[in-house]
Design a protein around this motif. Structure first.
Motif, PDB file in Angstrom:
ATOM      1  N   MET A  56       0.855  -1.176   0.000  1.00 46.01           N
ATOM      2  CA  MET A  56       0.000   0.000   0.000  1.00 46.01           C
ATOM      3  C   MET A  56       0.896   1.232   0.000  1.00 46.01           C
ATOM      4  O   MET A  56       1.926   1.247   0.672  1.00 46.01           O
ATOM      5  CB  MET A  56      -0.867   0.034   1.264  1.00 46.01           C
ATOM      6  N   PRO A  57       0.528   2.259  -0.731  1.00 49.63           N
ATOM      7  CA  PRO A  57       1.314   3.483  -0.672  1.00 49.63           C
ATOM      8  C   PRO A  57       1.172   4.127   0.705  1.00 49.63           C
ATOM      9  O   PRO A  57       0.183   3.915   1.403  1.00 49.63           O
ATOM     10  CB  PRO A  57       0.707   4.365  -1.759  1.00 49.63           C
ATOM     11  N   MET A  58       2.160   4.891   1.069  1.00 49.57           N
ATOM     12  CA  MET A  58       2.126   5.585   2.353  1.00 49.57           C
ATOM     13  C   MET A  58       0.982   6.589   2.345  1.00 49.57           C
ATOM     14  O   MET A  58       0.659   7.168   1.313  1.00 49.57           O
ATOM     15  CB  MET A  58       3.439   6.335   2.598  1.00 49.57           C
ATOM     16  N   ALA A  59       0.377   6.782   3.496  1.00 48.80           N
ATOM     17  CA  ALA A  59      -0.702   7.761   3.623  1.00 48.80           C
ATOM     18  C   ALA A  59      -0.136   9.155   3.407  1.00 48.80           C
ATOM     19  O   ALA A  59       0.968   9.475   3.847  1.00 48.80           O
ATOM     20  CB  ALA A  59      -1.346   7.656   4.998  1.00 48.80           C
ATOM     21  N   ARG A  60      -0.884   9.968   2.721  1.00 45.10           N
ATOM     22  CA  ARG A  60      -0.435  11.323   2.418  1.00 45.10           C
ATOM     23  C   ARG A  60      -0.699  12.234   3.602  1.00 45.10           C
ATOM     24  O   ARG A  60      -1.740  12.129   4.257  1.00 45.10           O
ATOM     25  CB  ARG A  60      -1.200  11.817   1.208  1.00 45.10           C
ATOM     26  N   ASP A  61       0.220  13.137   3.865  1.00 45.39           N
ATOM     27  CA  ASP A  61       0.076  14.097   4.949  1.00 45.39           C
ATOM     28  C   ASP A  61      -1.036  15.084   4.577  1.00 45.39           C
ATOM     29  O   ASP A  61      -0.934  15.774   3.559  1.00 45.39           O
ATOM     30  CB  ASP A  61       1.392  14.837   5.165  1.00 45.39           C
ATOM     31  N   PRO A  62      -2.110  15.153   5.367  1.00 50.59           N
ATOM     32  CA  PRO A  62      -3.230  16.030   5.021  1.00 50.59           C
ATOM     33  C   PRO A  62      -2.840  17.499   4.909  1.00 50.59           C
ATOM     34  O   PRO A  62      -3.361  18.216   4.059  1.00 50.59           O
ATOM     35  CB  PRO A  62      -4.228  15.829   6.158  1.00 50.59           C
ATOM     36  N   VAL A  64      -0.076  18.757   3.842  1.00 48.67           N
ATOM     37  CA  VAL A  64       0.599  18.968   2.557  1.00 48.67           C
ATOM     38  C   VAL A  64      -0.435  19.056   1.448  1.00 48.67           C
ATOM     39  O   VAL A  64      -0.344  19.914   0.559  1.00 48.67           O
ATOM     40  CB  VAL A  64       1.623  17.837   2.287  1.00 48.67           C
ATOM     41  N   ALA A  65      -1.437  18.192   1.495  1.00 47.59           N
ATOM     42  CA  ALA A  65      -2.491  18.214   0.482  1.00 47.59           C
ATOM     43  C   ALA A  65      -3.265  19.529   0.515  1.00 47.59           C
ATOM     44  O   ALA A  65      -3.576  20.104  -0.533  1.00 47.59           O
ATOM     45  CB  ALA A  65      -3.435  17.033   0.682  1.00 47.59           C
ATOM     46  N   VAL A  66      -3.564  20.033   1.698  1.00 46.17           N
ATOM     47  CA  VAL A  66      -4.290  21.302   1.828  1.00 46.17           C
ATOM     48  C   VAL A  66      -3.429  22.450   1.308  1.00 46.17           C
ATOM     49  O   VAL A  66      -3.916  23.335   0.593  1.00 46.17           O
ATOM     50  CB  VAL A  66      -4.717  21.543   3.296  1.00 46.17           C
ATOM     51  N   THR A  67      -2.143  22.435   1.627  1.00 44.22           N
ATOM     52  CA  THR A  67      -1.240  23.474   1.141  1.00 44.22           C
ATOM     53  C   THR A  67      -1.163  23.468  -0.378  1.00 44.22           C
ATOM     54  O   THR A  67      -1.211  24.530  -1.019  1.00 44.22           O
ATOM     55  CB  THR A  67       0.168  23.284   1.741  1.00 44.22           C
ATOM     56  N   GLU A  68      -1.070  22.280  -0.963  1.00 39.49           N
ATOM     57  CA  GLU A  68      -1.034  22.183  -2.427  1.00 39.49           C
ATOM     58  C   GLU A  68      -2.335  22.693  -3.040  1.00 39.49           C
ATOM     59  O   GLU A  68      -2.317  23.361  -4.079  1.00 39.49           O
ATOM     60  CB  GLU A  68      -0.762  20.745  -2.854  1.00 39.49           C
ATOM     61  N   GLU A  69      -3.452  22.388  -2.405  1.00 39.67           N
ATOM     62  CA  GLU A  69      -4.734  22.864  -2.919  1.00 39.67           C
ATOM     63  C   GLU A  69      -4.831  24.392  -2.830  1.00 39.67           C
ATOM     64  O   GLU A  69      -5.331  25.048  -3.745  1.00 39.67           O
ATOM     65  CB  GLU A  69      -5.879  22.213  -2.141  1.00 39.67           C
TER      66      GLU A  69
END
Length: 107
Positions: A56-62, A64-69
């Motif tokens: 399974m891929p590693m869980a993404r840091d939430p 980081v996802a919000v910052t990218e968005e």
């Protein structure tokens, strides 16, 4: 009916319920079919993925996802993009920056 034949009947019934993936009572399960790691057809060639366990891929840091968005909404530079970001992440600290961007756009 004899007690011995009842026990034999129960053992046979358990063997049928257990299915063909078991040898006999007390033995370890055996593979019935050949597993294909790549899901393709078996054409006599060994798969390069054979022997590897699925991962399974590693869980993404939430955060980081919000910052990218936020960065994507800022680059787009439209009211709609910033309003969508605020609606989705109103409790995030970056929402305040998005609100400030919206005020700048309305001037």
């Amino acid at each position: 009916m004899k007690p011995g034949s009842l026990a034999a009947g129960l053992i046979c019934a358990l063997a049928v319920v257990a299915g063909p993936d078991r040898l006999s009572i007390g033995e370890q399960p055996v593979m019935v079919g050949k597993a294909k790691a790549d899901g393709g057809k078996d054409n006599g060639k060994e798969s390069s993925k054979a022997g590897r366990a699925p991962s399974m891929p590693m869980a993404r840091d939430p955060s980081v996802a919000v910052t990218e968005e936020y960065e994507a909404a800022r680059r787009k530079g439209t009211r709609e993009a910033l309003e969508l970001f605020i609606a989705r992440h109103s409790d995030d600290p970056l929402a305040e920056q998005a609100r400030a961007e919206l005020k700048r756009l309305s001037r």
